[in-house]
Write a protein that holds these residues in place. Structure first.
Motif, PDB file in Angstrom:
ATOM      1  N   CYS A 161       0.854  -1.191   0.000  1.00  0.00           N
ATOM      2  CA  CYS A 161       0.000   0.000   0.000  1.00  0.00           C
ATOM      3  C   CYS A 161       0.890   1.241   0.000  1.00  0.00           C
ATOM      4  O   CYS A 161       2.116   1.130   0.033  1.00  0.00           O
ATOM      5  CB  CYS A 161      -0.962  -0.016   1.188  1.00  0.00           C
ATOM      6  N   ASP A 163       1.509   3.251   2.281  1.00  0.00           N
ATOM      7  CA  ASP A 163       2.265   3.404   3.514  1.00  0.00           C
ATOM      8  C   ASP A 163       3.156   2.221   3.856  1.00  0.00           C
ATOM      9  O   ASP A 163       3.747   2.190   4.928  1.00  0.00           O
ATOM     10  CB  ASP A 163       1.298   3.682   4.681  1.00  0.00           C
ATOM     11  N   CYS A 164       3.256   1.234   2.973  1.00  0.00           N
ATOM     12  CA  CYS A 164       4.114   0.083   3.267  1.00  0.00           C
ATOM     13  C   CYS A 164       5.595   0.472   3.295  1.00  0.00           C
ATOM     14  O   CYS A 164       6.395  -0.182   3.937  1.00  0.00           O
ATOM     15  CB  CYS A 164       3.910  -1.021   2.234  1.00  0.00           C
ATOM     16  N   CYS A 433       3.398  -3.221   8.000  1.00  0.00           N
ATOM     17  CA  CYS A 433       2.731  -1.949   7.723  1.00  0.00           C
ATOM     18  C   CYS A 433       1.501  -1.818   8.622  1.00  0.00           C
ATOM     19  O   CYS A 433       0.618  -2.673   8.608  1.00  0.00           O
ATOM     20  CB  CYS A 433       2.325  -1.885   6.256  1.00  0.00           C
ATOM     21  N   CYS A 436      -1.960  -1.267   6.192  1.00  0.00           N
ATOM     22  CA  CYS A 436      -2.684  -2.270   5.394  1.00  0.00           C
ATOM     23  C   CYS A 436      -2.672  -3.652   6.014  1.00  0.00           C
ATOM     24  O   CYS A 436      -3.326  -4.550   5.509  1.00  0.00           O
ATOM     25  CB  CYS A 436      -2.173  -2.322   3.965  1.00  0.00           C
TER      26      CYS A 436
HETATM   27 ZN    ZN Z   1       0.803  -1.071   3.768  1.00  0.00          ZN
END
Ligand code: ZN
Ligand code: ATP
Length: 620
Positions: A161, A163-164, A433, A436
């Motif tokens: 995602c 934000d990973c 993360c 996600c």
């Molecule tokens: Zn993520």
């Protein structure tokens, strides 16, 4: 007519699914305008466009849907109006609003087949990423800086995602470099913009994001000095508006402070000593210089010219602050002036002050034009980069519509390598993360009756099999854990939990800890019938264990009808690839041809009617 050429290029099935699709475009700026035009012309049926901003003169060079007469009007509404002319049967919906507003809730996001991000800030991107993950809607994320562009396909549980991977924070400079030892023009510009201007006209408590107050131990002393100096500057601030203000400010920052720095011998072993400036001499030198010099923004001004603009802009800012103060007598907060690259008075002041400082430290002086770019952190936006990026967004979305996740990519535009367009396979989600990794479930509640206890005992323990050790948070607040049970008897509605609220369940059981669970609350409209429970799970979900708990003998297997994208799969060859459905297999068998450089190209062919022929080949 247009439909038939689309069918020839995309195939009957894909053309139909695009026509029946409902997609969301977030941002109608540089990429957004291009993307909207592409979506309309590619035959997407229903397109919703959202942008919070109005059109500015500076947008017109690249946001081609907008014209001079649209300045100050809503970007989303004008974009819709103009794009509608490209295809009258496209169903377009526009919102002049912030995508982070609560009205755009999970079920609204869930009503789209695909969401396209064409944003310019991390906060909004993160928000859309999270909403799409929760609603389980594929997201095509994109961005450009100068000649570089990037497109990423994000799909819950299958790909990384947004934000990973940690995002770069804006560059910052150690406070001592800015305060005492500038060696580059940018150091002087940041000083003028983030120290001097706020000290005199702004909120001096403001932390300047580009100044690093933490990293370096030397910073502590520097910060203590700064406090002392803040007092001195406060007195200076009080002198603003008086006749002597010019000289007082000038003498402090360009003479006394510099003389104090000269005394720190250690600092100047490797560098030339800074030279204090002389007010009287510059006064004389600038006597014949008209203040209109400040309009010459491509020219690097002399010290005398900078001195003249310094005094003149100080007057202009003083005058403006005074006006604001007079208007604002009743208000508690005293008015302030802040830097804006498009505000000529603040830009003139920052340019002149930065250059005078640069002169004392033998640092190169800059033109007002350059200072504007540097102080505004401006990397010019390039229309062609936006256009190419928007085109790549559509190409990736076509794969999503064909359920061909395996071939969705991370695509890069760059000018440094041999190829302008490069791509990489998508990585699987990062198990660490925080955004996600959680599982998601929906819980239906009767807002009149459901208590926290109903949720914990009835749903978590009875339906989902949680043990005693769970913690529940709502909006970053802990509302329950094994040692904090006060809220159990409270109704969820009394805890502020309502329709579309998301609460997070943290499993504290060990070992075999489950990943976090996000529960989306759905409030029943009808009162519960006698036999229905006040809180029930909508659909049973499987909640995986946290990665370190996964036993090695039970690796997660990708299922055949639900291909999990892995970072390596494409390069490892097809032996371990998931089975393709017959349509995909046919398409790839006939269409996937290595190009002359051995790089796989995609061919979109029309297998519905061979007579019509026509195929386009796209190398991504
Ligand atoms: Zn993520
Ligand atoms: N939270 C948000 N909700 C809705 N739209 C947003 C949000 N944040 C940013 N946007 C919009 O995303 C678009 C991004 O476009 P772009 O990067 O071209 O920026 P711009 O503001 O138009 O141009 P520039 O920043 O280069 O002057 C802008 O139109 C901006 O208004």
């Amino acid at each position: 007519m247009r439909d038939s050429s689309l069918k020839r290029s995309l195939g009957v099935d894909l053309t139909r699914s695009l026509k029946e699709s409902r997609v969301l475009l977030v941002g109608a700026g540089g990429i957004g305008c291009e993307l909207l035009k592409n979506l309309v012309l590619t035959g997407f049926g229903e397109i919703h466009i959202i942008d919070l901003d109005t059109i500015d003169l500076s947008n017109l060079n690249r946001q081609f849907l907008f014209r001079h007469e649209h300045i100050k009007k809503s970007k989303a509404l004008v974009a819709k109006e103009v794009a509608q002319k490209f295809r009258s049967d496209a169903k377009l919906e526009a919102y002049h609003a912030n995508i982070m507003d609560a009205q755009f809730n999970v079920s609204w996001f869930g009503s789209f087949n695909v969401v396209f991000n064409a944003l310019d800030n991390i906060a909004a991107r993160r928000h859309v990423n999270k909403m799409c993950l929760t609603a389980n809607v594929p997201l095509i994320e994109s961005g450009t800086t100068g000649f570089n562009g990037q497109v990423q396909v994000i799909q819950k549980s299958k790909t990384e995602c947004y934000d990973c991977t940690p995002k770069e924070t804006p560059k910052s400079f150690p406070v001592c470099t800015i305060r005492s030892n500038p060696s580059q023009p940018i150091h002087c510009i940041v000083w003028a913009k983030s120290f001097l201007l706020p000290e005199l006209f702004g909120d001096s408590e403001d932390e300047a994001p580009e100044v690093d107050n933490t990293e370096n131990p030397d910073n502590a002393n520097e910060i203590a000095d700064l406090r002392k100096e803040a007092l001195e500057l406060k007195e200076l601030r009080q002198s603003i508006g008086t006749e002597e203000a010019h000289q007082k400010v000038f003498d402090k920052v360009f003479r006394r402070d510099i003389m104090r720095l000269q005394g720190m011998k250690e600092m100047w072993k490797e560098r030339e000593l800074p030279e204090p400036l002389d007010f009287a001499r510059l006064q004389e030198e600038s006597a014949s210089i008209a203040s209109t010099i400040s309009t010459q923004d491509q020219k690097v001004w002399t010290s005398g010219e900078n001195f003249s603009v310094f005094k003149d802009s100080l007057n202009r800012l003083t005058h403006r602050l005074k006006e604001l103060q007079e208007k604002n007598v009743s208000d508690q907060d005293s008015p302030i002036l802040t830097f804006d690259k498009d505000d000529v008075d603040t830009l003139d002041f920052v340019t002149a002050a930065a250059n005078l400082r640069a002169a004392t430290f033998q640092v190169e002086l800059k033109s007002k034009f350059d200072v504007k770019q540097m102080a505004g952190n401006i990397i010019p936006a390039i229309a062609t980069t936006n256009a190419m990026t928007a085109a790549l967004c559509v190409l990736q979305s076509l794969k999503v519509f064909q359920n061909d996740l395996m071939h969705t990519k991370m695509v890069f535009l760059e000018r440094s390598g041999a190829r302008v367009i490069n791509s990489d396979s998508l990585n699987p989600p990062n198990p660490d993360c925080a955004v996600c990794s959680p599982a998601v479930a929906q819980v239906e509640i009767d807002p009149e009756l459901a208590t926290l206890e109903h949720l914990i005992q009835g749903v978590l323990q009875m339906e989902l099999g949680y043990g005693e050790e769970v913690a529940v948070t709502f909006g970053n607040q802990l509302i329950y854990d094994a040692d904090f049970t006060d809220n159990l008897v409270k109704r969820l509605s009394d805890l502020g939990i309502k329709n579309e609220s998301i609460i997070t369940i943290l499993d504290e059981n060990e070992p075999d800890t489950r990943v976090n669970l996000e529960l989306v609350i759905i409030a029943r409209n009808e009162p519960s019938s006698k036999d229905s429970k006040p809180a029930t799970l909508q659909k049973l979900v499987e909640i995986p264990l946290k990665p370190e708990q996964v036993k090695p003998e039970q690796p997660a297997q990708p299922s055949t009808d639900d291909p999990t994208v892995t970072g390596k799969r494409k390069r490892e060859g097809s032996s371990d690839e998931v089975e393709l459905n017959s349509h995909d297999a046919k398409r790839l068998a006939s269409a996937s041809v290595p190009d002359s450089r051995g790089i796989e190209a995609i061919v979109l062919d029309d297998d519905a009617n061979d007579d019509e022929g026509g195929a386009i080949m796209i190398d991504d």
